[in-house]
Design a protein around this motif. Structure first.
Motif, PDB file in Angstrom:
ATOM      1  N   THR A 137       0.832  -1.203   0.000  1.00 30.09           N
ATOM      2  CA  THR A 137       0.000   0.000   0.000  1.00 30.09           C
ATOM      3  C   THR A 137       0.864   1.250   0.000  1.00 30.09           C
ATOM      4  N   TYR A 138       1.961   1.210   0.733  1.00 29.44           N
ATOM      5  CA  TYR A 138       2.906   2.329   0.745  1.00 29.44           C
ATOM      6  C   TYR A 138       3.494   2.530  -0.659  1.00 29.44           C
ATOM      7  N   VAL A 139       3.836   1.438  -1.335  1.00 27.17           N
ATOM      8  CA  VAL A 139       4.315   1.528  -2.719  1.00 27.17           C
ATOM      9  C   VAL A 139       3.237   2.144  -3.604  1.00 27.17           C
ATOM     10  N   PHE A 140       2.005   1.710  -3.405  1.00 27.65           N
ATOM     11  CA  PHE A 140       0.865   2.245  -4.154  1.00 27.65           C
ATOM     12  C   PHE A 140       0.768   3.755  -3.973  1.00 27.65           C
ATOM     13  N   GLY A 183       3.009  -2.527   7.917  1.00 23.46           N
ATOM     14  CA  GLY A 183       3.886  -2.874   6.796  1.00 23.46           C
ATOM     15  C   GLY A 183       5.343  -2.919   7.237  1.00 23.46           C
ATOM     16  N   SER A 184       5.898  -4.101   7.349  1.00 19.21           N
ATOM     17  CA  SER A 184       7.241  -4.241   7.929  1.00 19.21           C
ATOM     18  C   SER A 184       8.356  -3.794   6.999  1.00 19.21           C
ATOM     19  N   GLY A 185       8.060  -3.592   5.712  1.00 23.46           N
ATOM     20  CA  GLY A 185       9.095  -3.174   4.777  1.00 23.46           C
ATOM     21  C   GLY A 185       9.160  -1.676   4.548  1.00 23.46           C
ATOM     22  N   ILE A 186       8.258  -0.928   5.166  1.00 27.34           N
ATOM     23  CA  ILE A 186       8.178   0.505   4.881  1.00 27.34           C
ATOM     24  C   ILE A 186       9.432   1.240   5.306  1.00 27.34           C
ATOM     25  N   GLN A 187      10.011   0.832   6.445  1.00 27.16           N
ATOM     26  CA  GLN A 187      11.181   1.569   6.939  1.00 27.16           C
ATOM     27  C   GLN A 187      12.363   1.508   5.968  1.00 27.16           C
ATOM     28  N   GLN A 188      12.345   0.551   5.035  1.00 24.93           N
ATOM     29  CA  GLN A 188      13.403   0.470   4.028  1.00 24.93           C
ATOM     30  C   GLN A 188      13.116   1.382   2.831  1.00 24.93           C
ATOM     31  N   MET A 189      11.966   2.038   2.845  1.00 20.91           N
ATOM     32  CA  MET A 189      11.550   2.881   1.719  1.00 20.91           C
ATOM     33  C   MET A 189      11.198   4.293   2.180  1.00 20.91           C
ATOM     34  N   LEU A 190      11.731   4.718   3.296  1.00 25.17           N
ATOM     35  CA  LEU A 190      11.332   6.014   3.846  1.00 25.17           C
ATOM     36  C   LEU A 190      11.734   7.185   2.960  1.00 25.17           C
ATOM     37  N   GLY A 191      12.698   6.966   2.095  1.00 22.44           N
ATOM     38  CA  GLY A 191      13.085   8.026   1.170  1.00 22.44           C
ATOM     39  C   GLY A 191      11.987   8.388   0.185  1.00 22.44           C
ATOM     40  N   GLN A 192      10.987   7.530   0.054  1.00 22.61           N
ATOM     41  CA  GLN A 192       9.880   7.783  -0.868  1.00 22.61           C
ATOM     42  C   GLN A 192       8.738   8.553  -0.208  1.00 22.61           C
ATOM     43  N   ALA A 193       8.840   8.822   1.100  1.00 27.96           N
ATOM     44  CA  ALA A 193       7.718   9.412   1.830  1.00 27.96           C
ATOM     45  C   ALA A 193       7.277  10.749   1.244  1.00 27.96           C
ATOM     46  N   GLY A 194       8.201  11.495   0.688  1.00 25.68           N
ATOM     47  CA  GLY A 194       7.858  12.782   0.102  1.00 25.68           C
ATOM     48  C   GLY A 194       6.963  12.683  -1.113  1.00 25.68           C
ATOM     49  N   SER A 195       6.800  11.469  -1.634  1.00 26.02           N
ATOM     50  CA  SER A 195       5.952  11.270  -2.816  1.00 26.02           C
ATOM     51  C   SER A 195       4.517  10.916  -2.458  1.00 26.02           C
ATOM     52  N   ILE A 196       4.205  10.845  -1.172  1.00 24.30           N
ATOM     53  CA  ILE A 196       2.816  10.607  -0.763  1.00 24.30           C
ATOM     54  C   ILE A 196       1.995  11.842  -1.108  1.00 24.30           C
ATOM     55  N   ALA A 214       9.288  10.396   9.177  1.00 20.08           N
ATOM     56  CA  ALA A 214       9.394  10.552   7.721  1.00 20.08           C
ATOM     57  C   ALA A 214       8.136  11.155   7.098  1.00 20.08           C
ATOM     58  N   VAL A 215       6.975  10.894   7.692  1.00 22.77           N
ATOM     59  CA  VAL A 215       5.713  11.334   7.074  1.00 22.77           C
ATOM     60  C   VAL A 215       5.100  12.551   7.760  1.00 22.77           C
ATOM     61  N   LYS A 216       5.737  13.067   8.795  1.00 20.90           N
ATOM     62  CA  LYS A 216       5.087  14.108   9.596  1.00 20.90           C
ATOM     63  C   LYS A 216       4.812  15.387   8.823  1.00 20.90           C
ATOM     64  N   GLU A 217       5.561  15.633   7.758  1.00 25.66           N
ATOM     65  CA  GLU A 217       5.349  16.840   6.964  1.00 25.66           C
ATOM     66  C   GLU A 217       4.328  16.646   5.852  1.00 25.66           C
ATOM     67  N   ARG A 218       3.867  15.421   5.673  1.00 25.12           N
ATOM     68  CA  ARG A 218       2.902  15.168   4.612  1.00 25.12           C
ATOM     69  C   ARG A 218       1.495  15.499   5.094  1.00 25.12           C
ATOM     70  N   PRO A 219       0.739  16.279   4.343  1.00 29.89           N
ATOM     71  CA  PRO A 219      -0.622  16.636   4.778  1.00 29.89           C
ATOM     72  C   PRO A 219      -1.552  15.423   4.740  1.00 29.89           C
ATOM     73  N   GLY A 220      -2.442  15.357   5.708  1.00 32.77           N
ATOM     74  CA  GLY A 220      -3.465  14.313   5.704  1.00 32.77           C
ATOM     75  C   GLY A 220      -2.972  12.947   6.101  1.00 32.77           C
ATOM     76  N   VAL A 221      -1.806  12.852   6.744  1.00 33.11           N
ATOM     77  CA  VAL A 221      -1.266  11.553   7.157  1.00 33.11           C
ATOM     78  C   VAL A 221      -1.465  11.367   8.658  1.00 33.11           C
ATOM     79  N   THR A 222      -2.007  10.187   9.030  1.00 36.68           N
ATOM     80  CA  THR A 222      -2.280   9.863  10.428  1.00 36.68           C
ATOM     81  C   THR A 222      -1.680   8.509  10.765  1.00 36.68           C
TER      82      THR A 222
END
Length: 236
Positions: free
Chosen positions: A128-131, A150-163, A189-197
């Protein structure tokens, strides 16, 4: 009334894979892509698809292991080793492309009104994070996404800005596969993204899986599910 069937999704590089489809009894409405746990499209995932359809959503659960073993399915903790072996063989680049194919497919379905969310559990939480971060069809991504442990998300935190869509995360504070510091890293990693809880529960891994009794935590599962449905009601 809920109707179910299997859809055939065309892969970008040739071949066709299955996706379990559950739909409500209406002409069209919002859709949800449901991403599987390591156990495949099993009773739990089909049941969740039907619950989402009962809530009014056209739901499609693509077989993410089709390139390894089509229709792979295990139904409780006894299949944990088999499921982990499947994950070790998963090609993430191909998986991302298959998510895009499933997204394009559900958008093309007459029962879909054009609004699409995503939700996934365990492996599916990472999918879902990839999605949310990298799946785009004609320049558009999902309208909302919910990731469960999602146990693999921490390996992809560099993508968080694309949410780009509202997103909700569910984690258990007693998850042996996702230690507290990894949850904290996701939060940062996601705290600056709007609408993320992000929600945490006094529960372990796979607390929502009713078909795995040693993992299931009904209180946490019910609360997370109510939050998930409320989230989709707000954004889809």
């Amino acid at each position: 009334m809920v109707f179910s069937r299997y859809e055939q999704v065309e892969a970008h590089d040739g071949g066709v894979f299955d996706a379990f489809c559950a739909r409500p009894d209406r002409e069209s409405g919002p859709a949800i892509l449901l991403f599987q746990e390591i156990f495949g499209i099993n009773d739990n995932i089909r049941g969740l698809a039907e619950r989402l359809a009962e809530a009014g959503y056209l739901t499609l659960a693509p077989d993410m292991f089709w390139r390894i073993e089509p229709r792979f399915e295990r139904n409780d903790e006894s299949g944990l080793a088999d499921g982990m072996a499947m994950v070790q063989q998963l090609d993430w680049a191909s998986a991302g492309a298959d998510i895009t194919s499933a997204f394009a497919h559900v958008l093309s379905m007459p029962e879909c009104s054009g609004t699409v969310g995503g939700v996934g559990f365990c492996l599916g939480g990472t999918l879902t994070y990839v999605f949310a971060t990298s799946t785009r069809v004609d320049g558009r991504g999902p309208d909302a996404a919910v990731s469960y442990y999602g146990s693999g998300i921490q390996q992809m935190l560099g993508q968080a800005g694309s949410i780009e869509c509202p997103m909700m995360f569910h984690y258990g504070n007693r998850d042996p596969y996702i230690p507290e510091e990894q949850i904290t890293a996701v939060e940062a990693a996601v705290k600056e993204r709007p609408g993320v809880t992000i929600h945490r529960y006094d529960a372990g891994h796979a607390f929502s899986n009713w078909d795995a009794p040693s993992m299931y935590d009904k209180e946490a599962a019910d609360l997370a599910w109510s939050r998930t449905l409320g989230f989709f009601a707000d954004h889809l």
